[in-house]
Structure formats: C-alpha cells, structure tokens
Design an enzyme around this catalytic site. Structure first.
Site, PDB file in Angstrom:
ATOM      1  N   ARG A 164       4.969   0.636  -6.070  1.00 37.50           N
ATOM      2  CA  ARG A 164       5.163  -0.146  -5.037  1.00 37.50           C
ATOM      3  C   ARG A 164       4.135  -1.348  -5.218  1.00 37.50           C
ATOM      4  O   ARG A 164       4.332  -2.314  -4.312  1.00 37.50           O
ATOM      5  CB  ARG A 164       4.543   0.558  -3.710  1.00 37.50           C
ATOM      6  CG  ARG A 164       5.423   1.735  -3.353  1.00 37.50           C
ATOM      7  CD  ARG A 164       4.742   2.727  -2.492  1.00 37.50           C
ATOM      8  NE  ARG A 164       4.671   2.125  -1.254  1.00 37.50           N
ATOM      9  CZ  ARG A 164       5.379   2.029  -0.048  1.00 37.50           C
ATOM     10  NH1 ARG A 164       6.542   2.710  -0.233  1.00 37.50           N
ATOM     11  NH2 ARG A 164       5.079   1.561   1.105  1.00 37.50           N
ATOM     12  N   ASN A 213      -1.880   1.765   5.921  1.00 34.58           N
ATOM     13  CA  ASN A 213      -0.847   0.546   5.369  1.00 34.58           C
ATOM     14  C   ASN A 213      -0.471  -0.163   6.482  1.00 34.58           C
ATOM     15  O   ASN A 213      -0.289   0.254   7.787  1.00 34.58           O
ATOM     16  CB  ASN A 213       0.579   1.486   4.853  1.00 34.58           C
ATOM     17  CG  ASN A 213       0.551   2.263   3.542  1.00 34.58           C
ATOM     18  OD1 ASN A 213      -0.658   2.402   3.319  1.00 34.58           O
ATOM     19  ND2 ASN A 213       1.384   2.797   3.155  1.00 34.58           N
ATOM     20  N   GLY A 214      -0.003  -1.236   6.369  1.00 38.65           N
ATOM     21  CA  GLY A 214       0.094  -2.430   7.471  1.00 38.65           C
ATOM     22  C   GLY A 214      -0.996  -3.188   7.677  1.00 38.65           C
ATOM     23  O   GLY A 214      -1.983  -3.398   6.966  1.00 38.65           O
ATOM     24  N   LYS A 241       7.081  -3.264  -4.512  1.00 31.63           N
ATOM     25  CA  LYS A 241       8.174  -2.979  -4.583  1.00 31.63           C
ATOM     26  C   LYS A 241       8.623  -2.937  -2.915  1.00 31.63           C
ATOM     27  O   LYS A 241       9.939  -3.178  -2.814  1.00 31.63           O
ATOM     28  CB  LYS A 241       8.533  -1.601  -5.037  1.00 31.63           C
ATOM     29  CG  LYS A 241       9.592  -0.799  -4.996  1.00 31.63           C
ATOM     30  CD  LYS A 241      10.503  -1.551  -6.177  1.00 31.63           C
ATOM     31  CE  LYS A 241      12.022  -1.121  -6.266  1.00 31.63           C
ATOM     32  NZ  LYS A 241      12.798  -2.119  -6.943  1.00 31.63           N
ATOM     33  N   CYS A 277       0.838  -1.290   0.124  1.00 36.07           N
ATOM     34  CA  CYS A 277       0.007  -0.026   0.073  1.00 36.07           C
ATOM     35  C   CYS A 277       0.687   1.306   0.055  1.00 36.07           C
ATOM     36  O   CYS A 277       2.034   1.085   0.498  1.00 36.07           O
ATOM     37  CB  CYS A 277      -0.632   0.084   0.960  1.00 36.07           C
ATOM     38  SG  CYS A 277      -2.001  -1.331   1.679  1.00 36.07           S
ATOM     39  N   GLU A 291      19.967 -15.095  -9.101  1.00 33.49           N
ATOM     40  CA  GLU A 291      19.247 -13.762  -9.300  1.00 33.49           C
ATOM     41  C   GLU A 291      18.895 -13.725 -10.733  1.00 33.49           C
ATOM     42  O   GLU A 291      17.617 -13.281 -10.938  1.00 33.49           O
ATOM     43  CB  GLU A 291      20.323 -12.741  -9.062  1.00 33.49           C
ATOM     44  CG  GLU A 291      20.040 -11.286  -9.526  1.00 33.49           C
ATOM     45  CD  GLU A 291      18.689 -10.836  -8.760  1.00 33.49           C
ATOM     46  OE1 GLU A 291      18.268 -11.398  -7.881  1.00 33.49           O
ATOM     47  OE2 GLU A 291      18.284  -9.668  -9.339  1.00 33.49           O
ATOM     48  N   LYS A 318      14.853 -12.859 -11.500  1.00 31.77           N
ATOM     49  CA  LYS A 318      14.757 -11.741 -12.382  1.00 31.77           C
ATOM     50  C   LYS A 318      13.615 -12.213 -13.516  1.00 31.77           C
ATOM     51  O   LYS A 318      12.547 -11.690 -13.731  1.00 31.77           O
ATOM     52  CB  LYS A 318      15.792 -11.167 -12.799  1.00 31.77           C
ATOM     53  CG  LYS A 318      15.800  -9.617 -13.381  1.00 31.77           C
ATOM     54  CD  LYS A 318      15.627  -8.907 -12.044  1.00 31.77           C
ATOM     55  CE  LYS A 318      15.860  -9.259 -10.760  1.00 31.77           C
ATOM     56  NZ  LYS A 318      15.532  -8.565  -9.485  1.00 31.77           N
ATOM     57  N   TRP A 325      -2.828  -2.638  -1.573  1.00 32.78           N
ATOM     58  CA  TRP A 325      -2.300  -4.056  -2.016  1.00 32.78           C
ATOM     59  C   TRP A 325      -3.002  -4.813  -0.907  1.00 32.78           C
ATOM     60  O   TRP A 325      -2.712  -5.031   0.277  1.00 32.78           O
ATOM     61  CB  TRP A 325      -0.632  -4.001  -1.757  1.00 32.78           C
ATOM     62  CG  TRP A 325      -0.240  -5.149  -2.498  1.00 32.78           C
ATOM     63  CD1 TRP A 325       0.025  -5.402  -3.637  1.00 32.78           C
ATOM     64  CD2 TRP A 325       0.285  -6.290  -1.764  1.00 32.78           C
ATOM     65  NE1 TRP A 325       0.948  -6.402  -3.929  1.00 32.78           N
ATOM     66  CE2 TRP A 325       1.129  -7.064  -2.437  1.00 32.78           C
ATOM     67  CE3 TRP A 325       0.516  -6.476  -0.299  1.00 32.78           C
ATOM     68  CZ2 TRP A 325       1.493  -8.384  -2.447  1.00 32.78           C
ATOM     69  CZ3 TRP A 325       1.280  -7.817   0.032  1.00 32.78           C
ATOM     70  CH2 TRP A 325       1.745  -8.676  -1.127  1.00 32.78           C
ATOM     71  N   HIS A 344      22.691 -33.553  -9.413  1.00 31.72           N
ATOM     72  CA  HIS A 344      22.190 -34.009  -8.267  1.00 31.72           C
ATOM     73  C   HIS A 344      20.953 -34.051  -8.332  1.00 31.72           C
ATOM     74  O   HIS A 344      20.152 -34.232  -7.158  1.00 31.72           O
ATOM     75  CB  HIS A 344      22.649 -33.360  -6.868  1.00 31.72           C
ATOM     76  CG  HIS A 344      24.109 -33.679  -6.751  1.00 31.72           C
ATOM     77  ND1 HIS A 344      24.916 -34.904  -6.435  1.00 31.72           N
ATOM     78  CD2 HIS A 344      25.421 -32.819  -6.805  1.00 31.72           C
ATOM     79  CE1 HIS A 344      26.129 -34.888  -6.511  1.00 31.72           C
ATOM     80  NE2 HIS A 344      26.541 -33.414  -6.714  1.00 31.72           N
ATOM     81  N   GLU A 348      10.052 -13.505 -12.289  1.00 30.39           N
ATOM     82  CA  GLU A 348       9.058 -12.347 -11.628  1.00 30.39           C
ATOM     83  C   GLU A 348       8.859 -11.439 -12.853  1.00 30.39           C
ATOM     84  O   GLU A 348       7.518 -10.945 -12.759  1.00 30.39           O
ATOM     85  CB  GLU A 348       9.758 -11.576 -10.472  1.00 30.39           C
ATOM     86  CG  GLU A 348      10.923 -10.562 -10.938  1.00 30.39           C
ATOM     87  CD  GLU A 348      11.418  -9.890  -9.742  1.00 30.39           C
ATOM     88  OE1 GLU A 348      10.610  -9.291  -8.847  1.00 30.39           O
ATOM     89  OE2 GLU A 348      12.684  -9.597  -9.691  1.00 30.39           O
TER      90      GLU A 348
END
Ligand code: F6R
Length: 599
Positions: free
Chosen positions: A28, A101-102, A594, A2, A472, A476, A75, A495, A479
């Site tokens: 975000r 937010n939260g 974000k 949010c 990484e 990337k 969000w 393995h 996502e």
C-alpha cells in the site's frame, strides 16, 4: 497509504502475526511501521523506515504469550517520517495505544483542548489526539470499550482506528470512510485495512461499515453500532488464496501480475458472454439502458475510463470520462437517464468515492467497476461489476487495467443490442488471453528497454482507442522508473509537444490495422522520424509503420477495440524492464501508495 493489522488469538504468536501482516500491507506504500501488544501492560516498538528495520529492532518476547496486538504502516500526512510520528501512538500513561488511517480534520482544536487540560504530546500527528481522548474518558471511570466509543465520537474526518489498552483483553476498532475488514479464524480474530494482511490465516471475512465498532478477543469477535447495540454481521469468504498474494518466484509482484493477465482476463469473461447469441450475462448490468454515461476514476483507472467512454460512444451512447478528483467538486450535469460509473481497482480511492457520492446526492444510478469484493465502492454503489483480476500487490496497476478494459467491453456489449457485431467482438475476447500470452512469451520489450534506458524523456502516441493507452504507457513508465514520460493523442503532437522531440527521445507509437486512424498516426510517426527521434512502433504489422520505426514491438491481430489492450502489455513490459535496469523499487515506487484513501 497507511495500513492497519490487529490480532487477538489463542495459541497465536501475536507479534509474528502482526509483523507478517505488516508485510502483507507493504504494497500500500509506507514510510514507517510499528506494533503495540497488550497483556496487562502495553508494549510498543515503532521505527521510521522499512518493516525490516522494525523487525530488527523489536524484542521477540514483546507482549509475551496470549497478547492482543495492533500494527501499522504509516504513509505520512501530518509530520515527516520519524520514530516519534510512527504509530502506534499512546496517551500520557502509556496504557492506551492507537493506530489510525485517514485524516482527523478537527485535530488542532482537540489537541489544544487536551494540552490545556495537561496532556503531553510527543508527535506531530493528528492521530495522537485519539489515545489522549480515550485516557480522558477512562478517567471518568467508564469501561475501555465505552472510553474508545466516547473518544471516537469527538473525532471528525476519515478514519480507521484500532486500539489496545492495558486494562482490556480486546482489540477495539472502528471506521469512517477508511477501509477495515475483520478476519475470522478458528481460534483467533484479525482485523486489517485489506485482506492480504491476514489471508494466510483465514479467508473468512466480515466487512465493517462506517460507524460500526468491532471488538476482537481471544478467538471471538463482535460488532456493535455507535450506541453499543450489537449488529448482526455475516461472514463472507474471499476467493483469493495466499498463493495469489505471494511472489511465486518472480523478481517483482509487478512482473508476476503482468504474467497473470491471461488468467485474469479469462476469469473476467468466464460465464459472462455467449458467442453464439452475442449476449452478455452479467447480473450487475441487467436492465441497464442509460441515456448517457459518466465515468469517474483516477490514474490508471481513469485511462480505462477514457477507453470505456470511447467504446460506448461507438455504440451511440453519450459517454464521457472525468477525473474523479475534478468531478467531486465540479460535477457534470445529469438527468434521469444518466449512469455514473466509478472505475477503481481498490474500491477505496477517496477521490472516486467522493465523485460517486456526489452522483448519489443527485439521485443518479451508479455502477462500480472494481476488483475488491466488499470494498467501499461495491457497498455504496447501486450495482457492481467485479473485474475478477485477483489481488494486485505491485503499486503500479497492470493486470487490473487490462481487466478493467475487458469490463468496459462487457458494459459496451450489454448496452449495444447489436448481436452480430457482438458475436464478432466476443470471438475476439475469447482469443484475447492467449494473444496476451503470446506477447508475454515472445516480447522484445526487454531489449528495447535496455536500448533506451538512458533516454532523458519518452513519449507515447496513439489515436482513438490507442489514446488512453498512450497515457497509460507514459504513466506506468514514469511511476516505476522515475523517468520523464508523456502520452499524447497522436494528432496533438504537432500542436506543441513536438518541440520536445529530439534524437534522444524515443517515441512509442501504437498503430494497429490499416484504417484511417492508422494512416493518420503513421503521418505523425513521419513527423517524429523527420526530427531524428527513434520511433518504437507497437503494431500488428498490418500497416507499413515498421518502415519508419527504429524498433518494432509486435502484437497479434485482433478486433480493433481490443488492440489497445494488447499494445498496453508491451508497454507494461518496457516500463518494467527500464525500471529494473535502473534498479528502481518497482513494487513500491517512491511517494506512491496502492490505495489512495485521502482526497
Ligand atoms: C497507477 C496506479 C494509480 C491508480 C489510481 C487509482 O499505476 O496504480 O494511478 O490507478 O490511484 O486507484 P484505484 O484504481 O484503486 O481507484
């Protein structure tokens, strides 16, 4: 996650400020948006979906002139995305509007209590209890500010809250474990979850601490504590400018940020290393001499932490990287000489903050490695090393990973004490930005991306320092393209994961130099080739790995420690172009945020 924006200003078109502020918070991640303006009465417009939907729906005369207002990007946590669950939320009278937010942990009990006393709720959210609590307090005849304070005192959990009331000409706000920063303009005051939301109006900011309350009025602001005592706050100037948060002609912020890496790396190094003496001049690192280092971080920052831990181990220091979400509930043993290093671009990641707080509980020294001046991590840690990458708007971390890697090198240099080795590495660091530029100018990544865009899965392998970059590269790609991708330490392929490798699955192999790690990785490449999988070698061309590869992405030769940073730039570009060809929402991938401010 949010985002909150607030504005109180003379001669301001408050609605415009709120709407453009919401756009500044889009990066975000969000699923709905809304605004509330107060000017004797409270008017609200909110919609599930994009800010464009909200803009299309909103009456441009909302609030009229001289209104104060708040806005929010949601969000979802409690209840699905819908108009009703979007913020701002109101009390029964519609005279109190709140954005949050939260997570309010005790909301069920509060909601039950409020419903029993006759309050009617219209959403599934935890946040809606707050305006009703304010309404209750107002009915006792206290001032709007006192009513807000009393409501907040009932709430448990993490929150940044902002409210407007019909009966008040102010925006009221507070925070606990969730970011909130004030912007100080000539004739207006702003507040937001993050600076880009108001950066086009002012670069003068005041960072709110947990438990503090802000009051924004037409052109003035004040901060007080939970008891209403005024708190003296200093104004800081942020170094970022509005241009840095604009797309500047690029199709996506991510591509712009990938291209900003040479500049970001120069800024990270500027004034901090001396090639002549091999010394490092970083105030945050002065006097550090830990017996062991524990890194805590999440996602891409965790990959930078894995890389940093390897560098320190090469310096003979016990170092280990932990996923912050794991460390927070199962911390590693520490002693007096342990240093805990939290790597976090945003400085607000709840898991990382939680891990660092665990370290504080054990009285261990902490170092933050972050991009955001004034962020929670920088205020809570004993020391802070800023990576100076400039604002990163694309949800997928790109330039901040490279800058975190360089910050990890600064830490390794500072702890090493071996001047001659340092000189060699500092020379290579000096050349790194132009080598990144050479890759950006000349990369074949778009061609490679196009060739493999229809593959069902992608694998990335690398050994030692290239291991974190293999992880990484896969993160990337998955996502932003939503394609299945996995990264492995090269030796692990045989393995188990080798069972997944087919002629349809490209394997990206990072091989630089011609040392033992390169030779062994080439052995793994041959295993892949024998299964008819196309190999894309990311290489400096020193070894003969190109002979076994279907495609080659070249990187310039550099110090072995820095080769992964260069290889990663090629992988960033591959991910970007795969996602672009698939028409994905590159800067705002689905389900991602974000700044991840919940655990
Ligand atoms: C991936 C990405 C995330 C973040 C992670 C930690 O591209 O951006 O994996 O790296 O959420 O975020 P920070 O660095 O802000 O702690």
């Amino acid at each position: 996650m949010c985002g909150i924006i607030g504005c109180a200003g003379r001669n301001e078109d408050t609605l415009d400020v709120l709407l453009s502020g919401l756009e500044g918070l889009e990066y975000r991640g969000y699923d709905s948006a809304g605004v509330a303006l107060s000017n004797g009465s409270v008017e609200i417009c909110k919609r599930e979906g994009t800010i464009e939907r909200l803009q299309a729906a909103v009456d441009r005369s909302l609030g009229g002139t001289d209104a104060v207002g708040i806005g929010h990007t949601r969000w979802s946590t409690h209840g699905p995305p819908s108009d009703e669950n979007s913020h701002p939320h109101t009390d029964c009278t519609g005279e109190v509007a709140v954005v949050h937010n939260g997570i309010i942990e005790n909301y069920s009990a509060l909601k039950e209590e409020l419903q029993e006393s006759g309050h009617e709720f219209t959403s599934d959210t935890d946040s809606e209890v707050v305006p009703h609590l304010v309404e209750d307090a107002l009915s006792e005849g206290v001032s709007p500010e006192e009513a807000f304070r009393r409501a907040v005192s009932r709430v448990e959990g993490s929150y940044a809250l902002a409210a407007v009331l019909a009966d008040s000409e102010a925006v009221l706000a507070t925070r606990n474990d969730s970011p909130l920063v004030l912007g100080v303009g000539e004739e207006a005051a702003y507040l937001a979850s993050d600076v880009p939301a108001f950066l086009e109006y002012t670069d003068r900011v005041v960072y709110l601490e947990d438990g503090e309350f802000a009051r924004l009025e037409s052109g003035s602001w004040s901060v007080s504590d939970a008891d209403g005592e005024v708190v003296d706050k200093s104004i800081s100037r942020v170094e970022w400018d509005a241009e840095e948060t604009a797309k500047s002609g690029y199709d996506h912020y991510m591509l712009k940020e990938i291209h900003e890496q040479p500049r970001a790396l120069r800024k990270c190094l500027r004034g901090r290393v001396d090639e002549r003496t091999g010394s490092v001049d970083v105030e945050a690192l002065v006097g550090l001499s830990p017996s062991s280092v524990q890194f805590v971080a999440c996602g891409t920052s965790y990959h930078a932490a894995l890389y940093g831990a390897q560098l320190l181990r090469e310096e003979g220091i016990h170092a280990h990287a932990f996923l912050a979400s794991e460390y927070a509930t199962a911390p590693a043993p520490v002693d007096d000489g342990t240093l805990v290093v939290g790597i976090t671009q945003s400085g607000e990641t709840a898991d990382t903050l939680s891990a660092l707080r665990e370290a504080h509980r054990q009285n261990v020294e902490t170092l933050a490695v972050t991009n955001v001046v004034g962020s929670t991590v920088s205020r809570e840690c004993d020391r802070t090393l800023f990576i100076r990458a400039g604002p990163e708007i694309g949800v997928a971390a790109s330039k901040t990973f490279s800058s975190q890697a360089i910050a990890a090198n600064l830490l390794a240099l500072a702890l090493s004490g071996r001047a001659s080795r340092n000189q060699e590495l500092i020379g290579a660091l000096r050349d790194l930005p132009s080598q990144v530029q050479a890759i950006l100018d000349d990369s074949r990544a778009e061609e490679v991306a196009s060739k493999y865009v229809d593959s069902p899965a992608y694998f990335f392998i690398g050994r030692n320092e290239h291991g974190p970059v293999a992880l990484e590269g896969a993160l990337k790609l998955k996502e932003i393209s939503y394609k299945h991708a996995e990264g492995f330490a090269a030796g692990e392929l045989k393995h188990g994961p080798l069972a997944l490798v087919t002629e349809e699955t490209p394997v990206f192999a990072m091989v630089t130099g011609d040392g033992e790690a390169a030779t062994k990785t080439i052995g793994n490449v041959k295993e892949v080739e024998a299964r008819d999988a196309p190999v894309v070698a990311v290489t400096d061309g020193v070894s003969d790995v190109g002979r076994y590869a279907e495609d080659v992405l070249r990187v310039p030769e550099t110090h072995p420690r820095l080769a992964p940073v260069l290889a990663n730039v090629q992988l960033q570009l591959v991910s970007y172009f795969v996602a672009k060809e698939l028409g994905r929402s590159i800067d705002k991938p689905r389900n991602l945020a974000k700044s991840v401010t919940v655990e």
